[in-house]
Design an enzyme around this catalytic site. Structure first.
Site, PDB file in Angstrom:
ATOM      1  N   GLY A  13       0.849  -1.196   0.000  1.00  0.00           N
ATOM      2  CA  GLY A  13       0.000   0.000   0.000  1.00  0.00           C
ATOM      3  C   GLY A  13       0.878   1.236   0.000  1.00  0.00           C
ATOM      4  CG  LEU A  44     -10.053  -0.946  -1.931  1.00  0.00           C
ATOM      5  CD1 LEU A  44     -10.591  -1.777  -0.773  1.00  0.00           C
ATOM      6  CD2 LEU A  44     -10.732  -1.333  -3.238  1.00  0.00           C
ATOM      7  CB  ALA A  45      -8.072   5.606  -0.502  1.00  0.00           C
ATOM      8  CD  GLN A  46     -15.177   5.403  -2.776  1.00  0.00           C
ATOM      9  OE1 GLN A  46     -15.949   6.271  -2.416  1.00  0.00           O
ATOM     10  NE2 GLN A  46     -15.582   4.178  -3.073  1.00  0.00           N
ATOM     11  CD  GLU A 111     -13.263  13.000   2.787  1.00  0.00           C
ATOM     12  OE1 GLU A 111     -13.238  12.122   3.667  1.00  0.00           O
ATOM     13  OE2 GLU A 111     -12.612  12.911   1.739  1.00  0.00           O
ATOM     14  CG  HIS A 225     -16.843   5.346   5.976  1.00  0.00           C
ATOM     15  ND1 HIS A 225     -18.002   5.861   5.431  1.00  0.00           N
ATOM     16  CD2 HIS A 225     -15.835   6.105   5.496  1.00  0.00           C
ATOM     17  CE1 HIS A 225     -17.696   6.885   4.651  1.00  0.00           C
ATOM     18  NE2 HIS A 225     -16.382   7.068   4.672  1.00  0.00           N
ATOM     19  NE  ARG A 267     -14.670   8.884   8.009  1.00  0.00           N
ATOM     20  CZ  ARG A 267     -13.660   8.566   7.249  1.00  0.00           C
ATOM     21  NH1 ARG A 267     -12.800   7.663   7.666  1.00  0.00           N
ATOM     22  NH2 ARG A 267     -13.486   9.136   6.091  1.00  0.00           N
ATOM     23  CG  HIS A 328     -13.458   3.096   6.614  1.00  0.00           C
ATOM     24  ND1 HIS A 328     -13.411   2.693   5.293  1.00  0.00           N
ATOM     25  CD2 HIS A 328     -12.852   4.322   6.662  1.00  0.00           C
ATOM     26  CE1 HIS A 328     -12.811   3.631   4.577  1.00  0.00           C
ATOM     27  NE2 HIS A 328     -12.451   4.623   5.371  1.00  0.00           N
ATOM     28  NE  ARG A 363      -8.425   6.961   9.008  1.00  0.00           N
ATOM     29  CZ  ARG A 363      -9.065   7.219   7.880  1.00  0.00           C
ATOM     30  NH1 ARG A 363      -8.909   8.388   7.273  1.00  0.00           N
ATOM     31  NH2 ARG A 363      -9.869   6.325   7.353  1.00  0.00           N
ATOM     32  CG  LEU A 369      -4.545   7.541   1.235  1.00  0.00           C
ATOM     33  CD1 LEU A 369      -5.010   8.055  -0.120  1.00  0.00           C
ATOM     34  CD2 LEU A 369      -3.982   6.145   1.075  1.00  0.00           C
TER      35      LEU A 369
HETATM   36  C1  SIN Z   1     -13.935   8.354   2.246  1.00  0.00           C
HETATM   37  O1  SIN Z   1     -13.735   8.681   1.091  1.00  0.00           O
HETATM   38  O2  SIN Z   1     -14.993   8.568   2.837  1.00  0.00           O
HETATM   39  C2  SIN Z   1     -12.868   7.635   2.980  1.00  0.00           C
HETATM   40  C3  SIN Z   1     -11.806   8.553   3.303  1.00  0.00           C
HETATM   41  C4  SIN Z   1     -11.151   8.113   4.584  1.00  0.00           C
HETATM   42  O3  SIN Z   1     -11.345   6.981   5.030  1.00  0.00           O
HETATM   43  O4  SIN Z   1     -10.482   8.953   5.161  1.00  0.00           O
END
Ligand code: SIN
Length: 433
Positions: A13, A44-46, A111, A225, A267, A328, A363, A369
């Site tokens: 990763g 997979l991170a979006q 976010e 998540h 979150r 998550h 987190r 990342l």
């Molecule tokens: C997300 O895109 O919601 C995930 C990002 C993250 O886990 O920080």
């Protein structure tokens, strides 16, 4: 078979690949990965990667990270994370990551729990783009040898000194003797029935730390998540609906179309509110409503989410998205200092397997990342500066394939039993040994 290397990296990763790129080209580096290189959570991170927007934003970024983390964070590690963020984003750009831009520079998104827009992204496939850029650069490095389908089973040690790892590589035992070992083997999502993680990410590093008395930290801090796509398909990886969808204006509603929470709270708060709403309305999901966004914007900004939902019969430009919280991320892990050093000599850990303390109890979105980048580079720099003073004795292992397979089974039960004790209320969400 036995091989010798200067540095062994376990995991492909962001933390594993970036460590490989930051190690001196004079060092012989071996990178192993459990299946194929791209089967990692990074891919997979979006949402994107958080970064301070400028020097003035650093204190605010630190505050947001601490507040989301319920002030259980390690403040020094958080400062390092914020202060080194811009530099590492710049490095990614130099490796070829094309973050989305607008006329003023990066097109920062938002976010939960961020007080300003500070997340750089490549539409909703940031992880894949980062992985592809780093992997393309690692492949070019003549000093790095890659072993795929090679599973970490245990470390080789003399007392409290790590000297490499025992692995199973394509069905055979491969002992890798190394002056320095970097564990970047990921978190624990594969231990949960419902998780956004790759199913192969099963807490191997944590199990090995338990067996070898390596210090662990904050194991009870597991993040759910709020918005995975709701599907009835047991034990499959859950598809994430990125938090950036809420950052761009998506609203959470119940079956009566009523909003029940501020979507951009931390979150843990949003996930708990959804659990409560699901219980109250006796429904296994709530909805994400993005009808206020234009169809064209949705398709361009969230192409992956649009196409994955379409494959499952949901046109997100017209229909609500059924979502529910799932496992998550793992904030705890192998305890490390700000150079990613563990309690065992010559053993480093970075990325999700490690616990730097930056995340505290929860987190902040898109800090994962970034943590992988910042602390794998610091591990690599430390190793570059100190490896000349490491001299390991090579001891041949006498373990046969049956015994190594037995250790592999033990890893799984060590990890599952540990987490069963820690997440009593959610223990039935774990897979069995
Ligand atoms: C997300 O895109 O919601 C995930 C990002 C993250 O886990 O920080």
């Amino acid at each position: 078979m036995d091989i010798c290397t200067d540095v062994l990296i376990v995991g492909s990763g962001v933390a594993g690949l970036y460590a490989a790129l930051n190690l001196s080209s004079r060092l012989n580096v071996t990178l192993i990965t459990k299946t194929t290189v791209d089967e990692c959570n990074t891919y997979l991170a979006q949402g994107g990667i958080s970064t301070a927007r400028n020097k003035q934003d650093e204190p605010l970024f630190i505050d947001d990270t601490l507040r989301a983390g319920v002030y259980k964070n390690d403040i020094n590690a958080v400062k390092v994370l914020a202060e080194e963020s811009m530099d590492n984003i710049e490095n990614l750009v130099n490796y070829g990551v094309a973050f989305d831009l607008c006329e003023n520079g990066y097109e920062y998104t938002r976010e939960g729990a961020h007080s300003v827009n500070r997340i750089v992204h490549c539409a909703d496939e940031t992880g894949r783009k980062v992985f592809e850029a780093l992997w393309a650069s690692v492949k070019k490095k003549k000093n790095v040898t890659i072993y795929q389908n090679t599973e970490l089973i245990d470390i080789i040690r003399q007392g409290n000194i790590c000297c490499g790892s025992v692995t199973i590589s394509n069905g055979k035992i491969l002992n890798i003797h190394a002056k320095a070992t970097i564990l970047a083997s990921g978190g624990i999502g594969g231990l949960f029935k419902n998780s956004t993680n790759q199913r192969t990410v099963t807490g191997d590093g944590i199990a090995i730390a338990i067996r070898n008395n390596i210090a662990l930290k904050d194991l009870e801090y597991i993040q759910f998540h709020p918005t995975a796509l709701y599907e009835v398909s047991p034990h499959k990886k859950r598809f994430l609906i990125s938090e950036s969808v809420r950052g761009e204006g998506g609203k959470l509603i119940n079956s009566k179309g009523e909003r029940f929470i501020d979507e951009l709270l931390p979150r843990n708060v949003v996930a708990n509110a959804i659990y409560e709403e699901e219980n109250r309305t006796k429904s296994p999901y709530v909805f994400l409503d993005i009808s206020a966004m234009k169809g064209e914007f949705i398709v361009n900004r969230f192409p992956l989410i649009y196409s994955e939902c379409k494959k499952r019969g949901i046109d997100i430009t017209k229909q609500f998205i059924p979502v529910t919280p799932v496992q998550h991320y793992f904030m705890g892990g192998i305890q490390v200092d700000t150079f990613s050093r563990t309690s065992m000599e010559n053993l480093f850990a970075c990325g999700e397997v490690s616990c730097t303390g930056v995340h505290g109890a929860n987190r902040l979105a898109s800090n994962s990342l970034l943590e992988g980048l910042v602390f794998s580079r610091r591990a690599a720099k430390f190793i570059n500066d100190n490896i000349h003073s490491i001299d390991i004795k090579i001891t041949q292992s006498s373990l046969g394939l049956d015994e190594v397979q037995e250790l592999k089974r033990e890893n799984r039960s060590l990890a599952i039993n540990k987490f069963k004790l820690l997440v009593e209320d959610k223990a039935d969400e774990l897979v069995s040994c």
